[in-house]
Design a protein around this motif. Sequence first.
Motif, PDB file in Angstrom:
ATOM      1  N   ARG A 161      -4.383   4.244  -1.092  1.00  0.00           N
ATOM      2  CA  ARG A 161      -3.775   5.236  -0.373  1.00  0.00           C
ATOM      3  C   ARG A 161      -4.142   5.472   1.278  1.00  0.00           C
ATOM      4  O   ARG A 161      -5.176   5.689   1.380  1.00  0.00           O
ATOM      5  N   ILE A 162      -3.154   5.242   2.089  1.00  0.00           N
ATOM      6  CA  ILE A 162      -3.701   5.547   3.607  1.00  0.00           C
ATOM      7  C   ILE A 162      -2.623   6.706   4.141  1.00  0.00           C
ATOM      8  O   ILE A 162      -1.926   6.924   3.907  1.00  0.00           O
ATOM      9  N   PRO A 205      -6.400  13.205  16.735  1.00  0.00           N
ATOM     10  CA  PRO A 205      -5.910  12.472  15.382  1.00  0.00           C
ATOM     11  C   PRO A 205      -6.913  12.048  14.738  1.00  0.00           C
ATOM     12  O   PRO A 205      -7.102  12.422  13.556  1.00  0.00           O
ATOM     13  N   GLY A 206      -7.908  11.469  15.072  1.00  0.00           N
ATOM     14  CA  GLY A 206      -9.281  11.087  14.422  1.00  0.00           C
ATOM     15  C   GLY A 206      -9.852  12.040  14.058  1.00  0.00           C
ATOM     16  O   GLY A 206     -10.395  12.196  12.784  1.00  0.00           O
ATOM     17  N   MET A 207     -10.202  13.341  14.893  1.00  0.00           N
ATOM     18  CA  MET A 207     -10.837  14.387  14.469  1.00  0.00           C
ATOM     19  C   MET A 207     -10.326  15.199  13.313  1.00  0.00           C
ATOM     20  O   MET A 207     -10.972  15.474  12.193  1.00  0.00           O
ATOM     21  N   ILE A 208      -8.859  15.106  13.265  1.00  0.00           N
ATOM     22  CA  ILE A 208      -8.368  15.816  12.340  1.00  0.00           C
ATOM     23  C   ILE A 208      -8.331  15.051  11.066  1.00  0.00           C
ATOM     24  O   ILE A 208      -8.469  15.673   9.792  1.00  0.00           O
ATOM     25  N   MET A 209      -8.116  13.819  11.041  1.00  0.00           N
ATOM     26  CA  MET A 209      -8.227  13.057   9.629  1.00  0.00           C
ATOM     27  C   MET A 209      -9.799  13.069   9.201  1.00  0.00           C
ATOM     28  O   MET A 209      -9.764  13.114   7.963  1.00  0.00           O
ATOM     29  N   ALA A 210     -10.729  13.149   9.982  1.00  0.00           N
ATOM     30  CA  ALA A 210     -12.087  13.040   9.692  1.00  0.00           C
ATOM     31  C   ALA A 210     -12.383  14.594   9.128  1.00  0.00           C
ATOM     32  O   ALA A 210     -12.823  14.566   8.007  1.00  0.00           O
ATOM     33  N   ALA A 211     -11.777  15.549   9.574  1.00  0.00           N
ATOM     34  CA  ALA A 211     -11.962  16.801   9.092  1.00  0.00           C
ATOM     35  C   ALA A 211     -11.179  17.239   7.645  1.00  0.00           C
ATOM     36  O   ALA A 211     -11.745  17.792   7.028  1.00  0.00           O
ATOM     37  N   GLU A 212     -10.103  16.367   7.880  1.00  0.00           N
ATOM     38  CA  GLU A 212      -9.366  16.466   6.278  1.00  0.00           C
ATOM     39  C   GLU A 212      -9.879  16.076   5.371  1.00  0.00           C
ATOM     40  O   GLU A 212     -10.057  16.568   4.191  1.00  0.00           O
ATOM     41  N   GLY A 213     -10.729  14.789   5.458  1.00  0.00           N
ATOM     42  CA  GLY A 213     -11.422  14.142   4.606  1.00  0.00           C
ATOM     43  C   GLY A 213     -12.693  15.039   4.162  1.00  0.00           C
ATOM     44  O   GLY A 213     -12.978  15.164   2.964  1.00  0.00           O
ATOM     45  N   ASP A 254      -7.767   6.465   0.474  1.00  0.00           N
ATOM     46  CA  ASP A 254      -8.301   7.014  -0.749  1.00  0.00           C
ATOM     47  C   ASP A 254      -8.781   8.474  -0.401  1.00  0.00           C
ATOM     48  O   ASP A 254      -9.953   8.672  -0.936  1.00  0.00           O
ATOM     49  N   ASP A 255      -8.527   9.407   0.382  1.00  0.00           N
ATOM     50  CA  ASP A 255      -8.944  10.422   0.900  1.00  0.00           C
ATOM     51  C   ASP A 255     -10.383  10.345   1.479  1.00  0.00           C
ATOM     52  O   ASP A 255     -11.005  11.420   2.056  1.00  0.00           O
ATOM     53  N   GLU A 256     -10.839   9.366   1.956  1.00  0.00           N
ATOM     54  CA  GLU A 256     -12.174   8.861   2.648  1.00  0.00           C
ATOM     55  C   GLU A 256     -11.807   8.629   4.279  1.00  0.00           C
ATOM     56  O   GLU A 256     -11.062   7.687   4.374  1.00  0.00           O
ATOM     57  N   PRO A 257     -12.626   9.304   5.307  1.00  0.00           N
ATOM     58  CA  PRO A 257     -12.240   8.682   6.590  1.00  0.00           C
ATOM     59  C   PRO A 257     -12.730   7.208   6.682  1.00  0.00           C
ATOM     60  O   PRO A 257     -13.971   7.020   6.411  1.00  0.00           O
ATOM     61  N   ARG A 258     -12.113   6.659   7.448  1.00  0.00           N
ATOM     62  CA  ARG A 258     -12.332   5.098   7.673  1.00  0.00           C
ATOM     63  C   ARG A 258     -11.802   4.947   8.853  1.00  0.00           C
ATOM     64  O   ARG A 258     -11.066   5.199   9.577  1.00  0.00           O
ATOM     65  N   LEU A 259     -12.872   4.039   9.608  1.00  0.00           N
ATOM     66  CA  LEU A 259     -12.451   3.624  11.220  1.00  0.00           C
ATOM     67  C   LEU A 259     -11.320   2.385  10.908  1.00  0.00           C
ATOM     68  O   LEU A 259     -11.769   1.285  10.539  1.00  0.00           O
ATOM     69  N   SER A 260     -10.120   2.658  11.312  1.00  0.00           N
ATOM     70  CA  SER A 260      -9.244   1.509  11.396  1.00  0.00           C
ATOM     71  C   SER A 260      -9.403   0.422  12.246  1.00  0.00           C
ATOM     72  O   SER A 260      -8.966  -0.577  12.030  1.00  0.00           O
ATOM     73  N   CYS A 261     -10.186   0.567  13.328  1.00  0.00           N
ATOM     74  CA  CYS A 261     -10.560  -0.356  14.327  1.00  0.00           C
ATOM     75  C   CYS A 261     -11.599  -1.364  13.581  1.00  0.00           C
ATOM     76  O   CYS A 261     -11.608  -2.682  14.287  1.00  0.00           O
ATOM     77  N   LEU A 296       0.744  -1.066   0.079  1.00  0.00           N
ATOM     78  CA  LEU A 296       0.151  -0.307   0.012  1.00  0.00           C
ATOM     79  C   LEU A 296       0.989   1.103  -0.055  1.00  0.00           C
ATOM     80  O   LEU A 296       2.169   0.979   0.080  1.00  0.00           O
ATOM     81  N   THR A 297      -0.013   2.417  -0.019  1.00  0.00           N
ATOM     82  CA  THR A 297       0.781   3.694   0.293  1.00  0.00           C
ATOM     83  C   THR A 297       0.619   4.279   1.448  1.00  0.00           C
ATOM     84  O   THR A 297      -0.705   4.629   1.632  1.00  0.00           O
TER      85      THR A 297
END
Length: 168
Positions: free
Chosen positions: A83-84, A116-124, A65-72, A18-19
């Motif tokens: 792309r992760i 970290p999760g908030m920022i990644m969700a907001a980035e998406g 790939d730009d979409e927020p996802r729950l890694s758990c 993966l990337t």
Amino acid sequence: MKCGGGEATPVAKMMLRLTLNGRAREDAVADNVLLIDYLREVVGLTGTKMGCDGGECGACTVLIDDEPRLSCITMAHRAAGHRIETIEGAARDGRLSRLQRAFHEYLGSQCGYCTPGMIMAAEGLLRRAPAPSTAEIRDGLSANICRCTGYTKIIEAVHAAAAAGDTP
Ligand code: FES
Ligand code: FES
């Protein structure tokens, strides 16, 4: 005396390609490993947090790939070929991202566990809606729970980051 009568079955490993934060990787990973465990324990990127361990708090959010996802609740091998992005990839060349700066400036973090999760969700969210309304921000962050801030400061931070435009 031995109970159970035998050796543990070895876990099959598969090559995961993966990337990750802009860099191609390949790792031999057991086929039953969750994405969060791959990130934290195999790669050593501990910025992604485990909160509820059940898909309910958003602390483990990463971008696929730009979409927020729950890694758990995502198997690591589902990320193959994609792309992760994690919080460790947010800053570039030693400069915090617009969202990291805004969370800092607007006090969007207190204990910081959800950040970290908030920022990644907001980035998406900002990638698909560069100038979101407050309702869109609430909706975009609806999978992310914060027990400290009351959300007002987080929403202000996302508005400020959106106003900063497409700066790194
Ligand atoms: S740790 Fe993944 S949603 Fe809570
Ligand atoms: S800042 Fe503490 S949980 Fe959000």
